[in-house]
Design an enzyme around this catalytic site. Structure first.
Site, short mmCIF file in Angstrom:
data_model
loop_
_atom_site.label_atom_id
_atom_site.label_comp_id
_atom_site.label_asym_id
_atom_site.label_seq_id
_atom_site.Cartn_x
_atom_site.Cartn_y
_atom_site.Cartn_z
N CYS A 121 -8.17 -2.54 -25.64
CA CYS A 121 -7.22 -3.74 -25.65
C CYS A 121 -7.00 -4.13 -24.13
O CYS A 121 -6.13 -3.16 -23.37
CB CYS A 121 -5.81 -3.50 -26.20
SG CYS A 121 -4.78 -4.94 -26.11
N CYS A 124 -3.06 -5.08 -23.46
CA CYS A 124 -2.02 -4.03 -23.60
C CYS A 124 -2.63 -3.03 -24.34
O CYS A 124 -3.16 -2.01 -23.59
CB CYS A 124 -0.67 -4.77 -24.22
SG CYS A 124 -0.96 -5.59 -25.77
N SER A 125 -2.10 -2.76 -25.70
CA SER A 125 -2.50 -1.31 -26.36
C SER A 125 -2.85 -1.94 -27.81
O SER A 125 -2.58 -1.08 -28.49
CB SER A 125 -1.46 -0.30 -26.07
OG SER A 125 -0.41 -0.96 -26.40
N CYS A 126 -3.37 -2.93 -28.18
CA CYS A 126 -3.50 -3.30 -29.58
C CYS A 126 -4.47 -2.26 -30.05
O CYS A 126 -5.41 -2.19 -29.38
CB CYS A 126 -3.92 -4.72 -29.70
SG CYS A 126 -2.86 -5.84 -29.23
#
Lengths: 218, 113
Positions: A121, A124-126
């Site tokens: 991602c 961000c941190s999906c």
């Protein structure tokens, strides 16, 4: 760099001064800010502490890569499930009882002799929570997010995965709406394995694409 | 082949209890429709980019500090919380931790609204 054997003790000793009364350990500033938020949102009736605890418990104890491993093991052993998973991963994974938190759409990408898939991602941190749980620290790091798109083979080598030049590497950028699950290649020598035995070969990293499935007996 | 994973496995999903708490708070409020997950993710991504550009450490601590900063601002922007009330409650919790003898449950007095 050469080893430094001089002892400069600036950081080596923490002197804890205990007062005569031991009071409760004061949490960190961020921990106190979160406590304040939780209290206020609870007072306003916007969140229910029991629901928060249930969510945390689920992510600590029940939701993690073991779920994804079951999905992969079924895809390896059941051709009809594999077809359904590749056609509509959200539905196929939901049918196994692994439901997303925010209605995110799942896509399964399959490693083959020709293609290796890896997931990131970049913003961000999906991450596919329902099947992999909370992302590891490296997945959330700027170093991984920025480098894997530029030099996927180099990053994979750092994970111990050497992809031959003859194989294509595809990088999938997750979003808030779409999450990818890599279906690693089934290792040789696992013929006749049960789904449970197969699931034990599926690592978290193999489902992000930064690893391969374990070899039987390894 | 047969390389160990780059990181120890299994890892604890949350390094600090407050990481778990803010994760749960953020999800619950999205689930009850106070904002959409893409809206949260877009704000969080902006905060992550800002902190990376400022040269902040690339570890988990910065990640959750970014999460906390984003969530605090989101609560204020959505009028789900106001900064003054949050500051008062934080002070109340701090006081309670300082005053509560070790081993007793830490409780705050509910501030009068």
């Amino acid at each position: 760099m050469s080893g430094d054997h001089h002892h400069h003790d600036d950081h080596d000793h923490d002197h804890h001064h205990h007062g005569s009364v031991t009071h409760s350990h004061l949490p960190s500033d961020p921990a106190l800010r979160v406590k304040a938020m939780e209290t206020l949102l609870t007072q306003k009736g916007l969140v229910d502490p029991a629901a928060l605890d249930a969510l945390i418990d689920a992510y600590k104890n029940r939701i993690g890569p073991q779920n994804g491993a079951k999905v992969v093991a079924r895809a390896w052993s059941d051709p009809a499930f594999r077809t359904a998973l590749m056609a509509d991963a959200t539905k196929a994974i939901d049918a196994m009882g692994f439901t997303g938190l925010q209605g995110e759409h799942m896509v399964a990408v399959e490693n083959t002799d020709e293609t290796h898939n890896v997931v990131v991602c970049t913003l961000c941190s999906c991450y596919p929570w329902s099947v992999l749980g909370i992302p590891p620290v490296w997945y959330k790091s700027e170093a991984y997010r920025s480098r894997v798109v530029i030099d996927p083979r180099g990053v994979l080598r750092e994970f111990g995965v050497d992809i031959p030049e003859t194989k294509q590497v595809k990088v999938w950028d997750s979003t808030a709406e779409i999450r990818y699950l890599v279906i690693p290649q089934r290792p040789q020598g696992a013929e006749g394995f049960s789904e449970e035995q197969l699931a034990a070969l599926v690592t978290r990293d193999s489902m992000v694409g930064t690893g391969l499935a374990k070899q039987p007996g390894a | 082949m047969n390389q160990p994973d780059a990181l120890p496995d299994p890892e604890a999903p949350f390094a600090e209890p407050w990481h778990a708490q803010i994760f749960a708070l953020t999800h619950r409020l999205a689930q009850s429709g106070h904002y959409t997950w893409p809206e949260w993710a877009a704000r969080f991504a902006r905060q992550r980019a800002t902190s990376a550009a400022s040269g902040a450490d690339d570890g988990d601590a910065t990640y959750y500090e970014d999460w906390l900063a984003t969530f605090e601002q989101l609560l204020i922007d959505k009028k789900l919380a106001d900064a003054q009330a949050l500051a008062a409650l934080k002070a109340a919790w701090t006081q309670a931790y300082i005053e509560t003898p070790h081993g007793r449950p830490v409780l705050i007095k509910e501030p009068a609204n």
